[in-house]
Design a protein around this motif. Structure first.
Motif, PDB file in Angstrom:
ATOM      1  N   UNK A 191       0.823  -1.218   0.000  1.00  0.00           N
ATOM      2  CA  UNK A 191       0.000   0.000   0.000  1.00  0.00           C
ATOM      3  C   UNK A 191       0.855   1.265   0.000  1.00  0.00           C
ATOM      4  N   UNK A 192       2.179   1.107   0.049  1.00  0.00           N
ATOM      5  CA  UNK A 192       3.081   2.258   0.049  1.00  0.00           C
ATOM      6  C   UNK A 192       3.364   2.706  -1.378  1.00  0.00           C
ATOM      7  N   UNK A 193       3.705   3.971  -1.521  1.00  0.00           N
ATOM      8  CA  UNK A 193       4.226   4.475  -2.786  1.00  0.00           C
ATOM      9  C   UNK A 193       5.752   4.457  -2.702  1.00  0.00           C
ATOM     10  N   UNK A 194       6.445   4.352  -3.830  1.00  0.00           N
ATOM     11  CA  UNK A 194       7.907   4.228  -3.765  1.00  0.00           C
ATOM     12  C   UNK A 194       8.592   5.416  -3.114  1.00  0.00           C
ATOM     13  N   UNK A 195       8.020   6.610  -3.226  1.00  0.00           N
ATOM     14  CA  UNK A 195       8.664   7.774  -2.631  1.00  0.00           C
ATOM     15  C   UNK A 195       8.542   7.802  -1.108  1.00  0.00           C
ATOM     16  N   UNK A 231       9.041 -12.338  -0.137  1.00  0.00           N
ATOM     17  CA  UNK A 231       7.830 -11.519  -0.089  1.00  0.00           C
ATOM     18  C   UNK A 231       8.171 -10.072   0.224  1.00  0.00           C
ATOM     19  N   UNK A 232       9.100  -9.866   1.155  1.00  0.00           N
ATOM     20  CA  UNK A 232       9.505  -8.507   1.536  1.00  0.00           C
ATOM     21  C   UNK A 232      10.084  -7.759   0.337  1.00  0.00           C
ATOM     22  N   UNK A 233      11.110  -8.327  -0.293  1.00  0.00           N
ATOM     23  CA  UNK A 233      11.746  -7.652  -1.423  1.00  0.00           C
ATOM     24  C   UNK A 233      10.837  -7.640  -2.653  1.00  0.00           C
ATOM     25  N   UNK A 234      10.100  -8.721  -2.866  1.00  0.00           N
ATOM     26  CA  UNK A 234       9.196  -8.756  -4.003  1.00  0.00           C
ATOM     27  C   UNK A 234       8.113  -7.706  -3.916  1.00  0.00           C
ATOM     28  N   UNK A 235       7.620  -7.439  -2.718  1.00  0.00           N
ATOM     29  CA  UNK A 235       6.606  -6.399  -2.538  1.00  0.00           C
ATOM     30  C   UNK A 235       7.186  -5.014  -2.800  1.00  0.00           C
ATOM     31  N   UNK A 236       8.434  -4.799  -2.390  1.00  0.00           N
ATOM     32  CA  UNK A 236       9.079  -3.509  -2.659  1.00  0.00           C
ATOM     33  C   UNK A 236       9.316  -3.327  -4.152  1.00  0.00           C
ATOM     34  N   UNK A 237       9.672  -4.412  -4.833  1.00  0.00           N
ATOM     35  CA  UNK A 237       9.805  -4.349  -6.292  1.00  0.00           C
ATOM     36  C   UNK A 237       8.462  -3.998  -6.934  1.00  0.00           C
ATOM     37  N   UNK A 238       7.391  -4.595  -6.415  1.00  0.00           N
ATOM     38  CA  UNK A 238       6.060  -4.375  -6.981  1.00  0.00           C
ATOM     39  C   UNK A 238       5.631  -2.924  -6.891  1.00  0.00           C
ATOM     40  N   UNK A 239       5.982  -2.238  -5.800  1.00  0.00           N
ATOM     41  CA  UNK A 239       5.565  -0.839  -5.668  1.00  0.00           C
ATOM     42  C   UNK A 239       6.500   0.108  -6.414  1.00  0.00           C
ATOM     43  N   UNK A 240       7.642  -0.403  -6.892  1.00  0.00           N
ATOM     44  CA  UNK A 240       8.542   0.434  -7.673  1.00  0.00           C
ATOM     45  C   UNK A 240       9.696   1.040  -6.901  1.00  0.00           C
ATOM     46  N   UNK A 241      10.019   0.505  -5.724  1.00  0.00           N
ATOM     47  CA  UNK A 241      11.182   1.016  -4.990  1.00  0.00           C
ATOM     48  C   UNK A 241      12.447   0.696  -5.776  1.00  0.00           C
ATOM     49  N   UNK A 242      13.314   1.686  -5.960  1.00  0.00           N
ATOM     50  CA  UNK A 242      14.531   1.489  -6.748  1.00  0.00           C
ATOM     51  C   UNK A 242      15.788   1.932  -6.011  1.00  0.00           C
ATOM     52  N   UNK A 243      15.697   2.024  -4.678  1.00  0.00           N
ATOM     53  CA  UNK A 243      16.814   2.512  -3.895  1.00  0.00           C
ATOM     54  C   UNK A 243      17.729   1.426  -3.354  1.00  0.00           C
ATOM     55  N   UNK A 244      18.592   1.794  -2.400  1.00  0.00           N
ATOM     56  CA  UNK A 244      19.580   0.858  -1.870  1.00  0.00           C
ATOM     57  C   UNK A 244      18.967  -0.196  -0.957  1.00  0.00           C
TER      58      UNK A 244
END
Length: 280
Positions: A191-195, A231-244
């Motif tokens: 439910x988070x946005x990448x920013x 699941x943790x990293x896959x969910x962050x990929x799904x929302x578009x997180x591109x950071x470290x």
């Protein structure tokens, strides 16, 4: 997402930024978490030269403000923050992060929230002027609150309240350990946005029940499988997180290794969970 090395987080001591960047480059890390105080002493031009020579990007820096202790220390650090933020901007680094203590003996939740908001608001405004976001990390384990008089922020929903009180460019430092120990799942991340996600830490947990986990007893990511890192990293990929993504394992076996061995083991673990999570 890209891998990043923070030597201190894996128990490795380095003699300055140049040595740390060399270790990151040698072991295949794309980025490096650094200290803004040392960067200010070296100067932005020299820091950029060192990073360029190593071929490693500067990922994020530790938040240089003591907001947890007395007013004098806070005011002193706040006065120094504009110059440090300028250095970070000169380095084109827009991420800094810190953690929030999850309980208090003195302040109830509302009073503690008000104190954190009062102290962090001016700091976030200074950072915002330089295009820098502040990530705040909630500390999830029940054992970190046991015996304390008042609970404070220790899950994503409560951190959302604190971030809202602090400022628009305040977001999350998400740690797989705290996500797991806060009894959270993919839905909380998705439910988070990448920013909203400023920085990310990964690790694993010993084989004990979730409410018995102790914050400074962790493992390398993917080591035990207790934490569902895919699941943790896959969910962050799904929302578009591109950071470290950096490793913070608090692992005694890792601390006892030579620096090269510890960095190699950390990179091996990161590579493995990146592949398992569909990131590589």
């Amino acid at each position: 997402m890209f891998t990043s090395l923070s030597p201190g987080a894996i128990g490795v001591k380095v003699d300055g930024l140049q040595e740390g960047l060399a270790l990151a480059a040698k072991h295949g890390f794309s980025g490096y978490h650094f200290g803004i105080g040392e960067a200010a002493q070296l100067g932005a031009t020299r820091v950029l030269e060192l990073a360029g020579e190593a071929g490693v990007r500067l990922s994020a820096f530790g938040f240089p403000l003591d907001f947890r202790s007395d007013e004098a220390a806070f005011e002193q650090d706040l006065a120094a923050l504009p110059a440090l933020a300028q250095v970070a901007a000169d380095l084109d680094v827009g991420r800094t992060a810190t953690w929030i203590t999850p309980a208090s003996e003195e302040l109830n939740f509302a009073d503690n929230l008000a104190l954190h908001a009062r102290r962090l608001q001016p700091a976030v405004a200074i950072l915002a002027d330089q295009g820098i976001r502040l990530g705040l990390e909630y500390v999830g384990p029940k054992t970190s609150r046991d015996g304390k008089k008042h609970d404070f922020v220790h899950c994503m929903d409560q951190m959302s309240e604190l971030c809202g009180a602090v400022g628009d460019n305040c977001g999350y430092l998400l740690d797989a350990w705290h996500w797991y120990t806060a009894h959270e799942d993919a839905s909380h991340l998705q439910r988070l946005s990448p920013d909203q996600v400023v920085d990310v830490h990964v690790n694993d947990a010993p084989e004990r029940s979730v409410d018995e986990q102790i914050d400074n007893q962790r493992c390398l990511p993917g080591e035990t499988g207790v934490i569902d890192i895919s699941t943790f990293l896959g969910s962050l990929k799904q929302i578009g997180y591109d950071g470290p993504v950096m490793v913070e394992p608090f692992s005694q076996p890792l601390r006892e290794m030579a620096a090269d061995d510890a960095c190699a083991a950390t990179m091996t673990a990161l590579d493995r969970v990146f592949v398992e999570s569909g990131l590589a």
